[in-house]
Motif scaffolding. Sequence first.
Motif, mmCIF file in Angstrom:
data_model
loop_
_atom_site.group_PDB
_atom_site.id
_atom_site.type_symbol
_atom_site.label_atom_id
_atom_site.label_comp_id
_atom_site.label_asym_id
_atom_site.label_seq_id
_atom_site.Cartn_x
_atom_site.Cartn_y
_atom_site.Cartn_z
ATOM 1 N N ARG B 67 0.861 -1.183 0.000
ATOM 2 C CA ARG B 67 0.000 0.000 0.000
ATOM 3 C C ARG B 67 0.897 1.233 0.000
ATOM 4 O O ARG B 67 1.808 1.335 0.830
ATOM 5 N N PRO B 68 0.671 2.168 -0.924
ATOM 6 C CA PRO B 68 1.534 3.348 -0.966
ATOM 7 C C PRO B 68 1.056 4.441 -0.019
ATOM 8 O O PRO B 68 -0.138 4.540 0.279
ATOM 9 N N GLU B 69 2.011 5.198 0.440
ATOM 10 C CA GLU B 69 1.681 6.384 1.244
ATOM 11 C C GLU B 69 2.614 7.513 0.790
ATOM 12 O O GLU B 69 3.845 7.362 0.836
ATOM 13 N N GLU B 70 2.037 8.585 0.321
ATOM 14 C CA GLU B 70 2.858 9.661 -0.221
ATOM 15 C C GLU B 70 3.187 10.675 0.870
ATOM 16 O O GLU B 70 2.313 11.090 1.632
ATOM 17 N N ARG B 71 4.439 11.013 0.923
ATOM 18 C CA ARG B 71 4.891 12.062 1.846
ATOM 19 C C ARG B 71 5.828 12.985 1.069
ATOM 20 O O ARG B 71 6.491 12.560 0.124
ATOM 21 N N ILE B 72 5.884 14.213 1.478
ATOM 22 C CA ILE B 72 6.820 15.159 0.881
ATOM 23 C C ILE B 72 7.993 15.323 1.841
ATOM 24 O O ILE B 72 7.810 15.679 3.006
ATOM 25 N N THR B 85 1.077 -5.030 3.152
ATOM 26 C CA THR B 85 -0.266 -5.262 3.689
ATOM 27 C C THR B 85 -0.336 -6.668 4.293
ATOM 28 O O THR B 85 0.559 -7.494 4.069
ATOM 29 N N PRO B 86 -1.396 -6.954 5.043
ATOM 30 C CA PRO B 86 -1.549 -8.329 5.549
ATOM 31 C C PRO B 86 -1.529 -9.370 4.434
ATOM 32 O O PRO B 86 -0.963 -10.453 4.579
ATOM 33 N N LYS B 87 -2.142 -9.023 3.295
ATOM 34 C CA LYS B 87 -2.119 -9.948 2.159
ATOM 35 C C LYS B 87 -0.682 -10.143 1.660
ATOM 36 O O LYS B 87 -0.282 -11.256 1.300
#
Lengths: 360, 117
Positions: B67-72, B85-87
């Motif tokens: 799962r992506p999470e974008e941060r600057i 992820t759990p999967k």
Amino acid sequence: MITGGGGPAPDLDGLLRAAALPPELADAVRRTLRSAGLSPEERLAVARELVAHLEDGLADGLLPDELLATFGDPELAGRLIHDARSPWSVRATRIGVRVGGIAAALFVVLYAGAAARLYSGSPERPTAAATLHALAAAAEQEHRALDWVWTAETALASGDTIASAEAERHARALLDSLVDRAEPVVRLAAVLVAGELMALERRGPGGPGPARPAGPDAARARLPEIDLDALGTWLDDYLARVYAGPDAEGRLTAAGLRTVRALKGSVGSAPRALLLEPVYFAAPALRRDVARRAGRLLALAAEARERPDDPVPMDAFETELSEIASGPGPVGARYYPLALVMSRLRAALEAERVLGRPGP
Amino acid sequence: MVPGPRIGSEFTRGAAPLAVLHLLDRRPMYGYELAAALTRESAGALRLGHSTLYPILYNFERKGLIRPEERIAENGRLRRYYHLTPKGQRRLAAQRTQWSELARGMNALGLAGEGGS
């Protein structure tokens, strides 16, 4: 899936200008994205990530040449990114383009033929038959044969008697060219063509009418060497490869897979197993509808098997087709898989009558 | 970058996805960080270019394994961190098992292990 970052989104050129990458690196990013063929939003999101990667490398002291060397082939990167984002579309698009092209061409031809008949008062238009013949001749041999079922079905449904006669003539020639080849897919195609040839022979070149007594024997005589059991084994292996492949998870949902397996369990013959293929190719939103309707068609098939001396229940098939045609959305593209299910099921029924019963 | 022996593309294609999942199981990473860690921790054996790394990441993302999470970042650069992820954890566990069995088999053949010949 990827979404763009926060704030107003610059275009690709703006992004590359702002990053001030060396020209060779900017060019690699451009070529990658060009090859990936993504939507503008997705392209920009991927570009952001690639550019950030290269900027990080430069900040770490790597030289542009070093980064370029680790970048890999931009065109390959683009194609792989495209495939990774929509793997189902790779095969579906290829097949869809081919099938869609033929379907669109046939639709235009048949529509034009109907219009010409209407305005000319002539009951027949040889141009439709000629065009059908040209379309089939242009395809690869096994594709031509596998698609012929549907092509001939269209010719019959059009009521164009010359097209039907041409379809029958072509089916005979096609079958003659297939029976000596040993590849399973070609043998399968031969069985399907033989089934469709039966349908054409039963109607006759002059339109609907009494079945030809020589038809079943003639079709049977053309298929003396095909081992349906071996063909069924090959189909099982083929389906196993399709559904157990590394990308199966991305192509077919678990529910879809269960549906396919359940349907396959109720399929009794090798040609009939082919009707599951369209379920596999159908768009996700259509799978339930396709499966439901395919289930109804299977019930019709079972009914037909119980009454082998009765004619194939074409009226029920026609009713199904009418319901499909009056359904929502663009009929041609969305319901093509279902139309294929129907035509193949009908062809399978005919093939079963020809191949599965002793002659008189 | 860490110099070292590069593995042929056939092997890389098989090993890289598992290596990516393995590293992301430790902590979320962004693309460049992940590429650097793969190179460093595999002693240069797994140097993934863009044409390998990002297709793997996008494929995993589409399958729900990461799962992506974008941060600057402070320097204003985009950081797209990937979380397992759990999967993805289940996939990793299954592939670890397969990989161990393969390594055991190769070892039994005398093809793996220290200085295997």
